[in-house]
Design a protein around this motif. Structure first.
Motif, PDB file in Angstrom:
ATOM      1  N   VAL A 119       0.861  -1.184   0.000  1.00  0.00           N
ATOM      2  CA  VAL A 119       0.000   0.000   0.000  1.00  0.00           C
ATOM      3  C   VAL A 119       0.898   1.234   0.000  1.00  0.00           C
ATOM      4  O   VAL A 119       1.754   1.389   0.872  1.00  0.00           O
ATOM      5  CB  VAL A 119      -0.935   0.009   1.219  1.00  0.00           C
ATOM      6  CG1 VAL A 119      -1.661   1.347   1.337  1.00  0.00           C
ATOM      7  CG2 VAL A 119      -1.940  -1.127   1.114  1.00  0.00           C
ATOM      8  N   LEU A 120       0.705   2.100  -0.991  1.00  0.00           N
ATOM      9  CA  LEU A 120       1.591   3.251  -1.177  1.00  0.00           C
ATOM     10  C   LEU A 120       0.809   4.555  -1.064  1.00  0.00           C
ATOM     11  O   LEU A 120      -0.031   4.863  -1.910  1.00  0.00           O
ATOM     12  CB  LEU A 120       2.284   3.172  -2.536  1.00  0.00           C
ATOM     13  CG  LEU A 120       3.271   4.296  -2.876  1.00  0.00           C
ATOM     14  CD1 LEU A 120       4.354   4.421  -1.808  1.00  0.00           C
ATOM     15  CD2 LEU A 120       3.891   4.049  -4.247  1.00  0.00           C
ATOM     16  N   LEU A 129      -3.358  10.074  -6.228  1.00  0.00           N
ATOM     17  CA  LEU A 129      -2.875   8.929  -5.461  1.00  0.00           C
ATOM     18  C   LEU A 129      -2.659   7.763  -6.414  1.00  0.00           C
ATOM     19  O   LEU A 129      -3.476   7.524  -7.303  1.00  0.00           O
ATOM     20  CB  LEU A 129      -3.898   8.544  -4.389  1.00  0.00           C
ATOM     21  CG  LEU A 129      -3.489   7.513  -3.344  1.00  0.00           C
ATOM     22  CD1 LEU A 129      -2.322   8.016  -2.509  1.00  0.00           C
ATOM     23  CD2 LEU A 129      -4.672   7.200  -2.438  1.00  0.00           C
ATOM     24  N   VAL A 130      -1.546   7.066  -6.243  1.00  0.00           N
ATOM     25  CA  VAL A 130      -1.280   5.878  -7.055  1.00  0.00           C
ATOM     26  C   VAL A 130      -2.441   4.903  -6.890  1.00  0.00           C
ATOM     27  O   VAL A 130      -2.895   4.645  -5.774  1.00  0.00           O
ATOM     28  CB  VAL A 130       0.035   5.206  -6.612  1.00  0.00           C
ATOM     29  CG1 VAL A 130       0.241   3.905  -7.374  1.00  0.00           C
ATOM     30  CG2 VAL A 130       1.206   6.131  -6.843  1.00  0.00           C
ATOM     31  N   GLU A 131      -2.937   4.364  -8.004  1.00  0.00           N
ATOM     32  CA  GLU A 131      -4.105   3.495  -7.930  1.00  0.00           C
ATOM     33  C   GLU A 131      -3.772   2.011  -7.947  1.00  0.00           C
ATOM     34  O   GLU A 131      -4.450   1.220  -7.318  1.00  0.00           O
ATOM     35  CB  GLU A 131      -5.064   3.815  -9.084  1.00  0.00           C
ATOM     36  CG  GLU A 131      -5.768   5.144  -8.927  1.00  0.00           C
ATOM     37  CD  GLU A 131      -6.960   5.287  -9.862  1.00  0.00           C
ATOM     38  OE1 GLU A 131      -7.228   4.336 -10.620  1.00  0.00           O
ATOM     39  OE2 GLU A 131      -7.605   6.341  -9.825  1.00  0.00           O
ATOM     40  N   ARG A 164       2.103  11.357   0.292  1.00  0.00           N
ATOM     41  CA  ARG A 164       0.881  12.044   0.707  1.00  0.00           C
ATOM     42  C   ARG A 164       0.798  11.981   2.243  1.00  0.00           C
ATOM     43  O   ARG A 164       0.109  11.149   2.811  1.00  0.00           O
ATOM     44  CB  ARG A 164      -0.332  11.370   0.066  1.00  0.00           C
ATOM     45  CG  ARG A 164      -0.497  11.609  -1.424  1.00  0.00           C
ATOM     46  CD  ARG A 164      -0.976  13.024  -1.720  1.00  0.00           C
ATOM     47  NE  ARG A 164      -2.203  13.340  -0.996  1.00  0.00           N
ATOM     48  CZ  ARG A 164      -3.430  13.029  -1.414  1.00  0.00           C
ATOM     49  NH1 ARG A 164      -3.591  12.413  -2.581  1.00  0.00           N
ATOM     50  NH2 ARG A 164      -4.493  13.355  -0.700  1.00  0.00           N
ATOM     51  N   THR A 165       1.508  12.877   2.892  1.00  0.00           N
ATOM     52  CA  THR A 165       1.524  12.848   4.359  1.00  0.00           C
ATOM     53  C   THR A 165       0.191  13.276   4.958  1.00  0.00           C
ATOM     54  O   THR A 165      -0.068  13.019   6.134  1.00  0.00           O
ATOM     55  CB  THR A 165       2.650  13.733   4.918  1.00  0.00           C
ATOM     56  OG1 THR A 165       2.303  15.113   4.762  1.00  0.00           O
ATOM     57  CG2 THR A 165       3.967  13.460   4.219  1.00  0.00           C
ATOM     58  N   PRO A 194      -6.190   3.086   0.462  1.00  0.00           N
ATOM     59  CA  PRO A 194      -6.487   3.816  -0.771  1.00  0.00           C
ATOM     60  C   PRO A 194      -7.362   2.993  -1.718  1.00  0.00           C
ATOM     61  O   PRO A 194      -7.261   1.770  -1.776  1.00  0.00           O
ATOM     62  CB  PRO A 194      -5.099   4.055  -1.391  1.00  0.00           C
ATOM     63  CG  PRO A 194      -4.140   3.909  -0.254  1.00  0.00           C
ATOM     64  CD  PRO A 194      -4.749   2.878   0.648  1.00  0.00           C
ATOM     65  N   VAL A 195      -8.217   3.680  -2.447  1.00  0.00           N
ATOM     66  CA  VAL A 195      -9.056   3.027  -3.437  1.00  0.00           C
ATOM     67  C   VAL A 195      -8.166   2.324  -4.477  1.00  0.00           C
ATOM     68  O   VAL A 195      -7.138   2.849  -4.894  1.00  0.00           O
ATOM     69  CB  VAL A 195      -9.967   4.052  -4.137  1.00  0.00           C
ATOM     70  CG1 VAL A 195     -10.787   3.382  -5.249  1.00  0.00           C
ATOM     71  CG2 VAL A 195     -10.889   4.722  -3.124  1.00  0.00           C
ATOM     72  N   ASN A 196      -8.546   1.132  -4.855  1.00  0.00           N
ATOM     73  CA  ASN A 196      -7.834   0.335  -5.861  1.00  0.00           C
ATOM     74  C   ASN A 196      -6.454  -0.144  -5.403  1.00  0.00           C
ATOM     75  O   ASN A 196      -5.637  -0.548  -6.229  1.00  0.00           O
ATOM     76  CB  ASN A 196      -7.690   1.100  -7.181  1.00  0.00           C
ATOM     77  CG  ASN A 196      -9.030   1.395  -7.821  1.00  0.00           C
ATOM     78  OD1 ASN A 196      -9.961   0.617  -7.694  1.00  0.00           O
ATOM     79  ND2 ASN A 196      -9.138   2.538  -8.484  1.00  0.00           N
TER      80      ASN A 196
END
Length: 304
Positions: A119-120, A129-131, A164-165, A194-196
């Motif tokens: 998870v990133l 946000l990276v998906e 993304r702090t 995060p989504v996805n």
């Protein structure tokens, strides 16, 4: 009878020898704790708030079962791709005057979560946000960072990403007991999944990990259900209190009362510092005692 406001927790097997040595040879200067961060990943489900727990091999001071996390590394200082609250703002949120220390905790929290679960919490800018972080290339990057063959800063730079702090929320601050051979100064954070993105254990080190309902886990706390499910020699037959450190158990208790992820993440809570102390009964049986802050206990109730 223990004093009001205090709670008692069992020692796990790795702590008992250290506790006995501490008593037998006289109290001495405790070892310096290493900085560490741990992240409580959250998602909503029909049965309530769920969080991701993993098995931690090697007698980790964070417990046999814990949230994703680990120690701060020197290379964490190299991360400059940062959006969200500044390190100065984070220092204020964490209740420390040491801005660099606050920054290291935040970087370690996001890096360790990526290493251990994939998870990133990063994106191209403050609104992205990276998906999708699945697939062999991302796993290879995680393995490389975990083996210290490359750094998290290099990954972010190579992919044009910034941390993304703003997606992290501070929870609590725990110090390992003085008698422990290996001591951590741990900051706990929370973040919504995060989504996805879906957690996936590191191929080379992952043993067990899954989403759990905090309420369900606590309902079986007096049994060995979780330890038996993991199925390792080091976990079979152990109750929840023997698998977890007090910090993790208390966070699970608060999660079990939360109305949902958004309510839990948006709740204003004091960042209390906790340090379990060693106590013994008349028969010489050891336990860890934790001072329960009235402010934090009230916060748990208001999250219902």
């Amino acid at each position: 009878m223990r004093p009001a406001g205090k709670r008692s927790f069992p020692l796990n097997a790795d702590q008992r020898d250290a506790a006995q040595a501490w008593v037998d040879f006289g109290e001495r200067t405790p070892s310096k704790p290493r900085l560490a961060s741990s992240v409580v990943l959250l998602k909503d489900s029909p049965t309530g708030v769920q969080t991701y727990l993993t098995y931690r091999p090697g007698g980790s001071p964070l417990g046999l079962v814990a949230f994703p996390g680990g120690t701060v590394e020197p290379a964490d200082d190299d991360v400059t791709d940062w959006v969200g609250p500044s390190p100065v703002q984070w220092a204020k949120s964490l209740g420390t005057a040491k801005v660099e220390v606050a920054k290291r905790h935040v970087v370690a929290a996001i890096r360790e979560t990526f290493e251990e679960t994939g998870v990133l919490l990063a994106g191209d800018d403050a609104s992205s946000l990276v998906e999708d972080v699945s697939g062999p290339e991302w796993m290879k990057a995680r393995e490389s960072i975990a083996a210290q063959e490359s750094t998290f800063a290099e990954l972010l730079d190579r992919r044009g990403l910034a941390m993304r702090t703003d997606l992290l929320k501070p929870l609590s601050h725990w110090l390992s007991p003085d008698f422990a051979h290996r001591r951590f100064d741990t900051r706990y954070f929370a973040a919504a999944r995060p989504v996805n993105q879906e957690p996936e254990l590191l191929a080379s080190k992952g043993v067990w990990g899954r989403w759990v309902s905090a309420a369900d886990i606590l309902a079986a706390r007096s049994t060995s259900a979780l330890g038996d499910e993991i199925g390792l020699e080091s976990t079979v037959g152990l109750t929840l209190g023997e698998l977890l450190v007090p910090g993790v158990e208390i966070i699970l208790e608060k999660l079990a009362t939360a109305r949902g992820c958004i309510a839990y993440l948006n709740h204003k809570r004091p960042i209390n510092e906790y340090q379990p102390t060693l106590v013994a009964d008349h028969d010489g049986n050891f336990a860890l005692e934790v001072e329960a802050s009235p402010a934090s206990e009230g916060a748990a109730c208001r999250e219902r």
